[in-house]
Design a protein around this motif. Structure first.
Motif, PDB file in Angstrom:
ATOM      1  N   SER A 281      52.922  40.802  48.456  1.00  0.00           N
ATOM      2  CA  SER A 281      54.272  40.834  47.907  1.00  0.00           C
ATOM      3  C   SER A 281      55.011  42.015  48.509  1.00  0.00           C
ATOM      4  N   PRO A 282      56.344  41.990  48.500  1.00  0.00           N
ATOM      5  CA  PRO A 282      57.088  43.111  49.064  1.00  0.00           C
ATOM      6  C   PRO A 282      56.819  44.436  48.357  1.00  0.00           C
ATOM      7  N   LEU A 283      56.353  44.395  47.097  1.00  0.00           N
ATOM      8  CA  LEU A 283      56.102  45.626  46.358  1.00  0.00           C
ATOM      9  C   LEU A 283      54.871  46.356  46.877  1.00  0.00           C
ATOM     10  N   ILE A 284      53.877  45.622  47.403  1.00  0.00           N
ATOM     11  CA  ILE A 284      52.577  46.194  47.744  1.00  0.00           C
ATOM     12  C   ILE A 284      51.988  46.780  46.455  1.00  0.00           C
ATOM     13  N   GLY A 285      50.994  47.631  46.557  1.00  0.00           N
ATOM     14  CA  GLY A 285      50.431  48.282  45.385  1.00  0.00           C
ATOM     15  C   GLY A 285      50.930  49.707  45.338  1.00  0.00           C
ATOM     16  N   SER A 286      51.871  49.999  44.469  1.00  0.00           N
ATOM     17  CA  SER A 286      52.427  51.350  44.432  1.00  0.00           C
ATOM     18  C   SER A 286      51.408  52.313  43.833  1.00  0.00           C
ATOM     19  N   THR A 287      51.599  53.571  44.101  1.00  0.00           N
ATOM     20  CA  THR A 287      50.661  54.593  43.642  1.00  0.00           C
ATOM     21  C   THR A 287      50.862  54.975  42.185  1.00  0.00           C
ATOM     22  N   VAL A 288      51.914  54.478  41.545  1.00  0.00           N
ATOM     23  CA  VAL A 288      52.202  54.896  40.171  1.00  0.00           C
ATOM     24  C   VAL A 288      52.032  53.788  39.149  1.00  0.00           C
ATOM     25  N   HIS A 289      52.076  52.557  39.578  1.00  0.00           N
ATOM     26  CA  HIS A 289      51.979  51.462  38.613  1.00  0.00           C
ATOM     27  C   HIS A 289      50.543  51.240  38.169  1.00  0.00           C
ATOM     28  N   ARG A 290      50.385  50.988  36.884  1.00  0.00           N
ATOM     29  CA  ARG A 290      49.059  50.791  36.301  1.00  0.00           C
ATOM     30  C   ARG A 290      49.006  49.437  35.612  1.00  0.00           C
ATOM     31  N   TYR A 291      47.813  48.888  35.541  1.00  0.00           N
ATOM     32  CA  TYR A 291      47.620  47.579  34.944  1.00  0.00           C
ATOM     33  C   TYR A 291      46.361  47.635  34.085  1.00  0.00           C
ATOM     34  N   LYS A 292      46.139  46.603  33.307  1.00  0.00           N
ATOM     35  CA  LYS A 292      44.948  46.564  32.470  1.00  0.00           C
ATOM     36  C   LYS A 292      44.180  45.277  32.725  1.00  0.00           C
ATOM     37  N   ARG A 293      42.853  45.379  32.596  1.00  0.00           N
ATOM     38  CA  ARG A 293      41.989  44.218  32.742  1.00  0.00           C
ATOM     39  C   ARG A 293      40.920  44.253  31.668  1.00  0.00           C
ATOM     40  N   ASP A 294      40.557  43.087  31.200  1.00  0.00           N
ATOM     41  CA  ASP A 294      39.487  42.965  30.223  1.00  0.00           C
ATOM     42  C   ASP A 294      38.161  43.204  30.942  1.00  0.00           C
ATOM     43  N   PRO A 295      37.363  44.176  30.499  1.00  0.00           N
ATOM     44  CA  PRO A 295      36.094  44.447  31.184  1.00  0.00           C
ATOM     45  C   PRO A 295      34.985  43.472  30.828  1.00  0.00           C
ATOM     46  N   SER A 296      35.255  42.565  29.900  1.00  0.00           N
ATOM     47  CA  SER A 296      34.210  41.647  29.443  1.00  0.00           C
ATOM     48  C   SER A 296      33.800  40.681  30.545  1.00  0.00           C
ATOM     49  N   ILE A 297      32.586  40.193  30.447  1.00  0.00           N
ATOM     50  CA  ILE A 297      32.118  39.211  31.422  1.00  0.00           C
ATOM     51  C   ILE A 297      32.483  37.793  30.992  1.00  0.00           C
ATOM     52  N   SER A 298      33.089  37.672  29.815  1.00  0.00           N
ATOM     53  CA  SER A 298      33.557  36.365  29.346  1.00  0.00           C
ATOM     54  C   SER A 298      35.050  36.449  29.071  1.00  0.00           C
ATOM     55  N   ILE A 299      35.760  35.377  29.373  1.00  0.00           N
ATOM     56  CA  ILE A 299      37.198  35.328  29.164  1.00  0.00           C
ATOM     57  C   ILE A 299      37.557  34.012  28.479  1.00  0.00           C
ATOM     58  N   LYS A 300      38.774  33.949  27.959  1.00  0.00           N
ATOM     59  CA  LYS A 300      39.235  32.720  27.327  1.00  0.00           C
ATOM     60  C   LYS A 300      39.839  31.788  28.374  1.00  0.00           C
ATOM     61  N   ASP A 301      39.481  30.502  28.311  1.00  0.00           N
ATOM     62  CA  ASP A 301      40.106  29.542  29.200  1.00  0.00           C
ATOM     63  C   ASP A 301      41.409  29.047  28.584  1.00  0.00           C
ATOM     64  N   ASP A 302      42.030  28.068  29.219  1.00  0.00           N
ATOM     65  CA  ASP A 302      43.327  27.582  28.744  1.00  0.00           C
ATOM     66  C   ASP A 302      43.252  26.961  27.350  1.00  0.00           C
ATOM     67  N   ASP A 303      42.055  26.541  26.970  1.00  0.00           N
ATOM     68  CA  ASP A 303      41.879  25.937  25.648  1.00  0.00           C
ATOM     69  C   ASP A 303      41.422  26.948  24.599  1.00  0.00           C
ATOM     70  N   GLY A 304      41.319  28.217  25.000  1.00  0.00           N
ATOM     71  CA  GLY A 304      40.913  29.236  24.054  1.00  0.00           C
ATOM     72  C   GLY A 304      39.415  29.390  23.907  1.00  0.00           C
ATOM     73  N   ASN A 305      38.646  28.727  24.767  1.00  0.00           N
ATOM     74  CA  ASN A 305      37.194  28.832  24.698  1.00  0.00           C
ATOM     75  C   ASN A 305      36.709  29.979  25.579  1.00  0.00           C
ATOM     76  N   MET A 306      35.656  30.656  25.141  1.00  0.00           N
ATOM     77  CA  MET A 306      35.085  31.742  25.919  1.00  0.00           C
ATOM     78  C   MET A 306      34.199  31.170  27.027  1.00  0.00           C
ATOM     79  N   VAL A 307      34.496  31.546  28.251  1.00  0.00           N
ATOM     80  CA  VAL A 307      33.734  31.068  29.404  1.00  0.00           C
ATOM     81  C   VAL A 307      33.398  32.270  30.286  1.00  0.00           C
TER      82      VAL A 307
END
Length: 345
Positions: free
Chosen positions: A302-328
């Motif tokens: 993307s034109p933004l690239i990865g800036s040095t100041v922007h931060r994001y969050k990610r779930d550290p779990s090894i399981s996530i919810k699918d589109d139906d709300g089930n843990m996979v």
């Protein structure tokens, strides 16, 4: 500027391996000044201009180490990895800097997100002690030594040859990323862990300077200092802007590669939206607990690239919810990348 050698810092540590690390020459920051408004050449390149683009190559020493790491006994592979880890650690002299989205305060165009999100908008002075950080993201060749030595299954093998290849940055669950860095601590005798969020930003900005983009000069030149989609020789075998061999493009002035490209990276901190205003001003470690971990860096798609100041969050779990709300089970190849740091105790 950093000291001529990090020996003064290393000498205070009663760790034999740190003495090896201290022999590495500390980087001298190039006389590169952060651009007031980062320049970006156009994301769409004409075929004739595309043909003139250079074909970046992985540094020979890096390529040779990664190749050697895949051969021989596990003990031999561990020795190759240990030597690489020690050689690749870049000394970062501590100091104070204004952490956060300084760009929005300085009126730098095209960088600050035009949203109500405010988790990186608190600009606060932070002071850090000296540390070391790896010049490259950890590759699958390196991560495989860890899993093989521990007798654990390799990650992402179902995507072998598609999104998984020895020289590209490894993707891992947060706990596996942390386990890897702490395993390196046992292997080397150094206090190695994931970097804190503050350490990551300070290093990406070449000791806290006002670099918005962590390229060699703070600007974006597709094909020269960040990848362009049609550079098939560069991106082979995947031809993806978020999955290519590490170290192909110039480092930032501190000597770190891919701090703004080649995928986001895990850091040690738990995520909290108000973390910047509530955590300590000296060597902050982030919130004591949380449900998500912070990721930094980004991709070149993307034109933004990865800036040095922007931060994001990610779930550290090894399981996530699918589109139906089930843990996979979450696929490890969709997880962030990582790099490790040495923080003297």
């Amino acid at each position: 500027k950093p000291d001529a050698s990090p020996a003064a810092s290393a000498s205070s540590l009663a760790i034999d391996s740190m003495q090896l690390l201290s022999r590495a020459e500390a980087p001298t920051l190039a006389s590169v000044k952060p651009p007031g408004n980062p320049r970006r050449n156009h994301f769409h390149i004409k075929p004739d201009d595309l043909a003139k683009l250079p074909v970046p190559q992985q540094p020979q020493e890096l390529a040779q180490a990664l190749a050697a790491m895949q051969l021989g006994s596990i003990d031999a592979r561990k020795e190759v990895l240990k030597a690489k880890v020690l050689k690749d650690m870049v000394y970062v002299r501590g100091g104070s800097f204004m952490r956060g989205d300084f760009a929005s305060l300085m009126g730098i165009e095209g960088v600050s997100r035009m949203t109500s999100k405010s988790d990186d908008k608190v600009v606060k002075e932070i002071t850090l002690s000296d540390f070391w950080i790896s010049k490259y993201k950890v590759t699958y060749a390196e991560f495989d030594v860890f899993t093989d030595a521990a007798g654990r299954p390799r990650t992402g093998t179902e995507f072998e040859g598609r999104r998984r290849h020895p020289p590209i940055p490894a993707r891992a669950y947060w706990h596996e990323a942390k386990n890897y860095c702490q395993w390196l601590a046992q292997l080397t005798g150094l206090p190695i862990d994931l970097p804190t969020e503050a350490q990551w930003e300070y290093a990406a900005r070449s000791r806290g300077q006002f670099f918005v983009i962590a390229t060699d000069d703070g600007n974006v030149e597709y094909g020269r200092n960040v990848p362009y989609q049609s550079q098939s020789k560069v991106l082979s075998p995947f031809r993806e802007l978020s999955n290519y061999p590490g170290g192909l493009f110039p480092a930032n002035p501190l000597g770190l590669h891919d701090m703004s490209t080649n995928g986001v990276e895990w850091v040690n901190d738990w995520y909290a939206e108000d973390a910047y205003s509530t955590v300590a001003s000296v060597n902050p470690q982030g919130p004591a607990a949380g449900t998500h971990k912070v990721v930094r860096s980004g991709g070149a798609d993307s034109p933004l690239i990865g800036s040095t100041v922007h931060r994001y969050k990610r779930d550290p779990s090894i399981s996530i919810k699918d589109d139906d709300g089930n843990m996979v089970p979450a696929k490890s190849v969709t997880m962030p990348a990582l790099r490790c740091a040495v923080t003297p105790r």
